[in-house]
Design an enzyme around this catalytic site. Sequence first.
Site, PDB file in Angstrom:
ATOM      1  N   PRO A 199       0.536  -1.092  -0.044  1.00  0.00           N
ATOM      2  CA  PRO A 199       0.146   0.356   0.113  1.00  0.00           C
ATOM      3  C   PRO A 199       1.088   1.215  -0.113  1.00  0.00           C
ATOM      4  CG  PRO A 199       0.143  -1.238   2.370  1.00  0.00           C
ATOM      5  CD  PRO A 199       0.719  -2.077   1.160  1.00  0.00           C
ATOM      6  N   HIS A 200       0.417   2.072  -0.745  1.00  0.00           N
ATOM      7  CA  HIS A 200       0.964   3.615  -0.535  1.00  0.00           C
ATOM      8  C   HIS A 200       0.496   4.970  -0.840  1.00  0.00           C
ATOM      9  CE1 HIS A 200       1.320   1.947  -4.545  1.00  0.00           C
ATOM     10  NE2 HIS A 200       0.734   2.371  -5.281  1.00  0.00           N
TER      11      HIS A 200
END
Length: 154
Positions: A65-66
């Site tokens: 995730p980012h």
Amino acid sequence: MDISMILKPEAVRVVSAASSKKRLLHELADIAATSYAVSATEAVEALQERESLGPTGVGQGVALPHARLDGLDDVVGAMVLLEKPVDFESVDRQPVDLAFALFAPHDAGVKHLKALALVSRTLRDPAIRSKLRANNDPATLHTILTEAQAVQAA
């Protein structure tokens, strides 16, 4: 760029009770808040917003995730090893037990993409994933991640 530049030792944790993808994102946001002095609320909202575009579960039990956040000067990371894998809507439909979140300033540009590629390359290595899963000490996990890149570069 190397992982030691984006991942503080205190931003690595072993988590025993993340019961869902949402809970895991909250855990990663909390780590970012305590390790990098960002808003946990903004971090989790940014991660969830990015997930709404498409899941960041890349397969082999790994999620990346980012998100982009205010208040950062550089790209930073938070890594979690889950004792019990969770469904993350991954491309291979396998549950996730390794999650490495990246948080970047809004103006990070290509640096954000380079960091994402670096972490992805590192966690694609089956030997590194096996070492991570065989340890439950955050300091050891950090060492495995930061030394992995040195070995790959040699």
